[in-house]
Write a protein that holds these residues in place. Structure first.
Motif, PDB file in Angstrom:
ATOM      1  N   GLY A  60     -89.964 113.946   2.127  1.00 53.09           N
ATOM      2  CA  GLY A  60     -88.987 112.883   2.319  1.00 53.09           C
ATOM      3  C   GLY A  60     -89.615 111.804   3.171  1.00 53.09           C
TER       4      GLY A  60
ATOM      5  N   GLN B 256     -88.707 112.120  -1.963  1.00 55.56           N
ATOM      6  CA  GLN B 256     -87.358 111.579  -1.829  1.00 55.56           C
ATOM      7  C   GLN B 256     -87.359 110.496  -0.770  1.00 55.56           C
TER       8      GLN B 256
ATOM      9  N   ASP C 152     -85.393 107.581   1.527  1.00 53.13           N
ATOM     10  CA  ASP C 152     -84.069 107.331   2.107  1.00 53.13           C
ATOM     11  C   ASP C 152     -84.245 106.349   3.262  1.00 53.13           C
TER      12      ASP C 152
ATOM     13  N   LEU D  99     -82.947 112.381   6.471  1.00 58.90           N
ATOM     14  CA  LEU D  99     -84.127 113.125   6.025  1.00 58.90           C
ATOM     15  C   LEU D  99     -84.426 114.294   6.953  1.00 58.90           C
TER      16      LEU D  99
ATOM     17  N   ALA E  81     -90.851 115.529   6.453  1.00 61.74           N
ATOM     18  CA  ALA E  81     -90.311 114.171   6.415  1.00 61.74           C
ATOM     19  C   ALA E  81     -91.182 113.250   7.265  1.00 61.74           C
TER      20      ALA E  81
END
Length: 312
Positions: free
Chosen positions: A100, A126, A128, A134, A146
């Protein structure tokens, strides 16, 4: 009756929502069933946990004691289930690395290095805007690692149990402005040079708006501010409608300039977080190499780093 995790989850839901009706809806059960369950829990504990008032439910002193122990247990159980499910998925599908990240120009190089070094590992990404979201996903077992930024003066809410490593202790934030903006003629821009400009900031980025507001107020400025995502901001910067904060690794365009701010008033800390030191070890060196590669490829940041090195 013996207390179970579902009972503790019910107590947390009632406290969080402040209402038996809302808690029941959140838990997927009827309000009478939740009321009966709460009464049985209170009988088992031996005292009233919530005061029923016209405005809702408020924890009693005994209720606050129970909640202080219930919350970490519920959190641990959720993490246990998520991590076990994730482990089972990885075992059935082969090695996986779930990353992330908030926005960063280091990501393409990072993924490229990981793919070359771990050819049998399926890597997912991913993105964000919320670093806190995260981090919660890492703690809950939905992500393995992350890479996030923490705006100066706005600490992130680091979940218990996470390991973290600092990539850059303080990365200065630069400014995006139109290429024909008068201030773009200078190698370094003062905030007062932008006193007449409108700013655009994405309020969904954790700490971004608060950090910028502190910096502007410290400079004695109270400019007009528009809220929007940074893709929209780039379009408006190019036409001279707004100026906006940007990462120093950002690239200039024919219609947009990237400039450092005088005195580096706004900075962020770059962090990578995981549940174990082993997971950090597996990704950190590739991320570090990718970040500094991106830094060298950004002319404005490269000059800034060179100037700092000479001054040191």
């Amino acid at each position: 009756m013996e207390l179970e995790v579902r009972h503790l989850r019910a107590l947390c839901a009632i406290a969080d929502t402040g209402s038996l009706h809302k808690a029941a809806r959140q838990l997927g059960m009827s309000q009478p069933s939740l009321t009966t369950q709460l009464r049985r829990i209170e009988q088992e504990i031996g005292g009233q946990l919530f005061a029923r008032e016209r405005t809702g439910c408020r924890p009693t002193p005994l209720g606050r004691v129970a909640l202080s122990r219930a919350r970490p247990l519920v959190s641990e159980m959720r993490a246990l289930v998520n991590e076990t499910k994730a482990a089972a998925a990885r075992a059935s599908e082969g090695p996986q690395l779930r990353i992330g990240s908030t926005a960063s120009r280091a990501i393409p190089g990072w993924l490229r290095r990981l793919r070359l070094r771990l050819p049998g590992t399926e890597t997912s990404l991913q993105m964000d805007v919320s670093a806190n979201a995260l981090l919660r996903m890492v703690a809950g077992g939905q992500l393995d690692v992350a890479f996030v930024h923490e705006v100066e003066g706005s600490p992130l809410r680091m979940p218990e149990g996470l390991r973290r490593r600092v990539l850059v202790d303080r990365e200065p934030q630069f400014v995006f402005l139109a290429a024909d903006h008068p201030a773009a003629a200078q190698p370094v821009v003062r905030l007062t040079d932008l006193a007449a400009d409108r700013w655009m900031v994405d309020p969904t980025v954790d700490g971004e708006w608060d950090g910028l507001l502190r910096v502007l107020r410290a400079a004695g400025l109270n400019p007009r501010v528009l809220h929007g995502d940074y893709l929209t901001a780039s379009s408006l910067v190019a036409t001279g409608e707004v100026v906006t904060v940007c990462q120093p690794t950002s690239h200039a365009r024919p219609d947009m300039a990237v400039r450092p701010l005088h005195g580096d008033p706004l900075g962020v800390r770059l962090l990578v977080a995981a549940r174990t030191e082993g997971e950090l070890d597996a990704v950190y060196e590739d991320l570090e190499a990718s970040y500094w590669e991106a830094a060298r490829q950004a002319p404005a940041y490269g000059e800034w780093l060179e100037g700092r090195a000479k001054a040191a």
